[in-house]
Design a protein around this motif. Sequence first.
Motif, PDB file in Angstrom:
ATOM      1  N   LEU A  25       0.821  -1.203   0.000  1.00 23.44           N
ATOM      2  CA  LEU A  25       0.000   0.000   0.000  1.00 23.44           C
ATOM      3  C   LEU A  25       0.859   1.259   0.000  1.00 23.44           C
ATOM      4  O   LEU A  25       0.511   2.249  -0.642  1.00 23.44           O
ATOM      5  N   ASN A  28       2.043   1.939  -3.491  1.00 24.55           N
ATOM      6  CA  ASN A  28       0.930   2.461  -4.297  1.00 24.55           C
ATOM      7  C   ASN A  28       0.551   3.881  -3.889  1.00 24.55           C
ATOM      8  O   ASN A  28       0.289   4.733  -4.746  1.00 24.55           O
ATOM      9  N   ALA A  29       0.513   4.152  -2.597  1.00 26.09           N
ATOM     10  CA  ALA A  29       0.149   5.495  -2.126  1.00 26.09           C
ATOM     11  C   ALA A  29       1.179   6.527  -2.577  1.00 26.09           C
ATOM     12  O   ALA A  29       0.819   7.643  -2.946  1.00 26.09           O
ATOM     13  N   LYS A  59      -3.651   8.924   2.327  1.00 24.84           N
ATOM     14  CA  LYS A  59      -3.967   8.098   1.157  1.00 24.84           C
ATOM     15  C   LYS A  59      -3.762   6.623   1.469  1.00 24.84           C
ATOM     16  O   LYS A  59      -4.602   5.780   1.138  1.00 24.84           O
ATOM     17  N   ALA A  60      -2.651   6.278   2.116  1.00 20.96           N
ATOM     18  CA  ALA A  60      -2.373   4.877   2.447  1.00 20.96           C
ATOM     19  C   ALA A  60      -3.410   4.331   3.426  1.00 20.96           C
ATOM     20  O   ALA A  60      -3.857   3.188   3.290  1.00 20.96           O
ATOM     21  N   HIS A  62      -6.484   5.349   3.715  1.00 20.32           N
ATOM     22  CA  HIS A  62      -7.711   5.168   2.926  1.00 20.32           C
ATOM     23  C   HIS A  62      -7.654   3.846   2.162  1.00 20.32           C
ATOM     24  O   HIS A  62      -8.627   3.086   2.141  1.00 20.32           O
ATOM     25  N   LEU A  63      -6.517   3.560   1.529  1.00 19.36           N
ATOM     26  CA  LEU A  63      -6.375   2.314   0.785  1.00 19.36           C
ATOM     27  C   LEU A  63      -6.468   1.100   1.709  1.00 19.36           C
ATOM     28  O   LEU A  63      -7.021   0.063   1.333  1.00 19.36           O
ATOM     29  N   ASN A  66     -10.265   0.848   2.965  1.00 21.19           N
ATOM     30  CA  ASN A  66     -11.240   0.705   1.871  1.00 21.19           C
ATOM     31  C   ASN A  66     -10.635  -0.189   0.799  1.00 21.19           C
ATOM     32  O   ASN A  66     -10.196   0.287  -0.245  1.00 21.19           O
ATOM     33  N   ARG A  67     -10.629  -1.461   1.050  1.00 19.82           N
ATOM     34  CA  ARG A  67      -9.937  -2.422   0.180  1.00 19.82           C
ATOM     35  C   ARG A  67     -10.769  -2.874  -1.014  1.00 19.82           C
ATOM     36  O   ARG A  67     -10.262  -3.532  -1.901  1.00 19.82           O
TER      37      ARG A  67
END
Length: 95
Positions: A25, A28-29, A59-60, A62-63, A66-67
Amino acid sequence: MTALSDLKQHLEILDDADDAQLSRLAVNALAILANDIGAQAPAEYEDLPPALQQAFLMKAAHLFWNRNPVLVDHSMVTLAMGYDDMIAPYVRQVC
């Protein structure tokens, strides 16, 4: 501190069970953050200014929480003074 250790602290995760997922994550973030501000490539977390480090954590998180791509029976609300406000001074203006 590292991206992983800061993210775990931000999420209040005390064990190492989710480290592999959190590391993915984080990558990606950072990529999303770089895209959102118009950077050519993701920066290293440790090199980011404090506001962008906070935006990365938001952001991380949130990821992480919220998968799934769709939430059922939930309303979405953008929090004032959120991610967009944190990154705004760093967004490159393309003319």
